[in-house]
Design an enzyme around this catalytic site. Structure first.
Site, PDB file in Angstrom:
ATOM      1  CD  GLU A 144       8.882 -20.730  16.178  1.00  0.00           C
ATOM      2  OE1 GLU A 144       9.476 -20.045  15.346  1.00  0.00           O
ATOM      3  OE2 GLU A 144       7.685 -20.594  16.446  1.00  0.00           O
ATOM      4  CG  HIS A 184       7.652 -22.451   5.815  1.00  0.00           C
ATOM      5  ND1 HIS A 184       6.735 -21.913   6.674  1.00  0.00           N
ATOM      6  CD2 HIS A 184       8.777 -22.636   6.562  1.00  0.00           C
ATOM      7  CE1 HIS A 184       7.280 -21.781   7.868  1.00  0.00           C
ATOM      8  NE2 HIS A 184       8.524 -22.210   7.832  1.00  0.00           N
ATOM      9  CG  HIS A 193       3.898 -24.858  10.108  1.00  0.00           C
ATOM     10  ND1 HIS A 193       3.716 -24.625   8.765  1.00  0.00           N
ATOM     11  CD2 HIS A 193       4.267 -23.675  10.638  1.00  0.00           C
ATOM     12  CE1 HIS A 193       3.982 -23.351   8.498  1.00  0.00           C
ATOM     13  NE2 HIS A 193       4.309 -22.750   9.617  1.00  0.00           N
ATOM     14  CG  ASP A 235       1.693 -18.748  13.965  1.00  0.00           C
ATOM     15  OD1 ASP A 235       1.559 -18.265  12.830  1.00  0.00           O
ATOM     16  OD2 ASP A 235       2.791 -18.825  14.548  1.00  0.00           O
ATOM     17  CE  LYS A 270       0.820 -20.294   9.230  1.00  0.00           C
ATOM     18  NZ  LYS A 270       1.878 -19.753  10.133  1.00  0.00           N
ATOM     19  NE  ARG A 311      -2.985  -0.874   3.098  1.00  0.00           N
ATOM     20  CZ  ARG A 311      -3.890  -1.583   3.768  1.00  0.00           C
ATOM     21  NH1 ARG A 311      -5.136  -1.577   3.391  1.00  0.00           N
ATOM     22  NH2 ARG A 311      -3.555  -2.277   4.813  1.00  0.00           N
ATOM     23  CE  LYS A 314       5.898 -17.439  17.502  1.00  0.00           C
ATOM     24  NZ  LYS A 314       6.709 -18.032  16.436  1.00  0.00           N
TER      25      LYS A 314
END
Ligand code: BG6
Length: 498
Positions: A216, A178, A240, A235, A148, A51, A339
């Site tokens: 992670e 991915h 995944h 997420d 996703k 944008r 995470k």
């Protein structure tokens, strides 16, 4: 996956959301590496769309700095040649302004492949597709890549799939995950279906449980607003982890054709046993990190990272899944992701059953059941844990030992990054590693009741210290808790001599 790679045609890739994190950190570096490898045919172009108003030169400068970070040894002349194919177009999908000029820029007069990569909020997918249609950019050589998570529940996913499907037929929609492009995930197909060794054992008679873990060490970083509206279950698990589960649990497909592979994955998703609200507390755990200490020192908590006083969003999710089918009846699949955990490690760990009878009753050392670990990252490889006699001892002393195969060491060639591989597949029109809309919808059908149970439960996510292995009640979902191998986070057995 291409067993015999097709030639790569000249292509244009249009990245919507081209100033975003994904575009700058993953997509453009992947395109640049493909370019360095000579896999981007001359005349191909990258058209960045977002944008904000900026010149080609300003955008190229931003891309250049991103590439310098991602490809540290990039040479100036290579960078300049690549940047010469990059242009920028300011567009708002919801406004008519600018689209005519953009369509003119897209029209090269030849029959090239045109990839529209929608790296934007899903809320814009319908508008973008409509604009592409209005400007006749949806011709036969065009295809669309959708990131996703597709929607935030079944209802919104159906709406998105319908909206994109009104412009592009299913054969030209590449729903990307991915994780399916990662080397080890591809190698799971080879391991399972190019060897006779594992397949006879690949069932509930021989396998006790499977752990699919994506841990992670990073926090939510600059993605706070997106992440806080999404959470770990949407997420990571909805896409995944469930895709990894499909690859690990599916029946052998009849071939590598997209339809054959996608049908088998879909059967896995459809056989996931629903988790009723009353069982959600027993079969799942959600957590949120609070300040803690890890290898890199003191780390802030989730609320501090997202800059809010409160939030009910989980940064950790664990679910005990079961498949209601003949092959996997009764075998738990522990899906776990979070995470700010103690380590960055992603793996699929298949634990075999214990031996039926021990002749080593009087021998020191316990017999640890065999385990096959497919390590996705870091250090992609395969590890098979076996029991062995420990050599130093006088009598018979048993210890687990691992047979290790590292892809880097075994083949010594550069592995394609997941996005490089998947972008090549899009350009070549190979859908095998992309998700069919039915898969997305089946995954949401299983996730939705867990989300509902969580949002209607009293109390929020369970706190865990940043740098730890997650909330205390998640221990049974991690291999460490189950096998009792407490000193080794994901349950790697103590090495012989160790
Ligand atoms: C993305 C998630 O899809 O995958 C991120 O949105 C996550 O939250 C990332 O960090 C993990 O990918 P990788 O390849 O780094 O394991």
């Amino acid at each position: 996956m291409n067993t015999h790679p097709l030639p790569i045609p000249v292509f244009d890739i249009v990245i919507f959301g081209s100033t975003g994190d994904l575009a700058l950190r993953k997509l453009l570096p992947a395109l640049f590496r493909l370019f360095l490898d000579g896999r981007v045919p001359a005349g191909s172009r990258v058209l960045g769309v977002a944008r904000e108003r900026q010149t080609d030169a300003a955008y190229r400068a931003a891309v250049e700095s991103a590439l310098r970070v991602a490809v540290a040894d990039a040479r100036q002349d290579d960078l300049q040649r690549f940047l010469g194919s990059v242009s920028y177009h300011a567009l708002d999908a919801t406004q008519a302004e600018g689209w005519d000029a953009f369509a003119a820029a897209c029209n090269t007069g030849d029959q090239r492949v045109r990839v529209f990569y929608l790296s934007t909020s899903p809320a814009l997918f319908a508008d973008i597709c409509q604009q592409l249609h209005r400007h006749a950019l949806d011709g036969p050589g065009s295809r669309v890549v959708v990131e996703k998570p597709i929607g935030r529940d079944l209802k919104s996913a159906i709406a998105i799939n319908d909206a994109v499907g009104r412009v592009f037929d299913e054969q030209r929609i590449f729903r990307i995950d991915h994780y399916l492009g990662k080397e080890t995930v591809q190698n799971l197909l080879a391991l399972r279906f190019a060897n006779t060794l594992f397949e006879p054992l690949w069932n509930s008679d021989h396998i006790e449980h499977v752990h699919i873990t994506v841990a992670e060490s990073i926090g939510v970083g600059k993605r706070g607003p997106y992440y806080d509206g999404t959470g770990a279950l949407r997420d990571m698990v909805q896409n995944h982890l469930l895709q990894l589960l499909c690859m690990a649990a599916m029946e052998p497909p009849s071939s590598l054709d997209p339809e054959a592979v996608r049908e088998e994955k879909l059967k896995v998703l459809r056989s996931l046993k629903p988790i009723p609200a009353a069982e959600a507390a027993r079969l799942s755990v959600r957590g949120q990190y609070v300040a803690g200490t890890g290898t890199e020192g003191a780390m802030p908590g989730y609320l501090e990272d997202i800059g809010k006083a409160t939030s009910g969003t989980e940064s950790f999710a664990a679910v005990r899944a079961e498949l209601g089918n003949w092959r996997w009846a009764g075998v738990p699949f522990y899906l776990c992701t979070g995470k700010r955990l103690a380590e960055r490690v992603s793996e699929i760990s298949v634990s075999f059953r214990s031996i039926p009878h021990s002749i080593f009753a009087d021998v020191s050392g316990t017999i640890t059941p065999n385990r096959l670990v497919l390590r996705l990252q870091p250090d992609e490889g395969v590890h098979l844990y076996l029991m062995s006699k420990y050599p130093e001892s006088d009598g018979l002393h048993l210890k687990p030992v691992s047979l290790n195969m590292s892809f880097a060491d075994a083949f010594g060639v550069r592995q394609l990054d997941a996005y490089e591989r998947l972008l090549l597949d899009v350009v070549r029109g190979n859908l095998t590693l992309f998700m069919h809309r039915d898969e997305i919808e089946a995954a949401w059908r299983w996730i939705d009741p867990i989300e509902t149970a969580w949002s209607s439960a009293t109390g929020g996510p369970e706190p865990y210290a940043a740098g730890s292995w997650g909330p205390a009640s998640a221990a049974p979902f991690l291999l460490r808790g189950i096998s009792g191998e407490g000193d080794s986070p994901l349950g790697a057995p103590v090495r012989s001599g160790g």
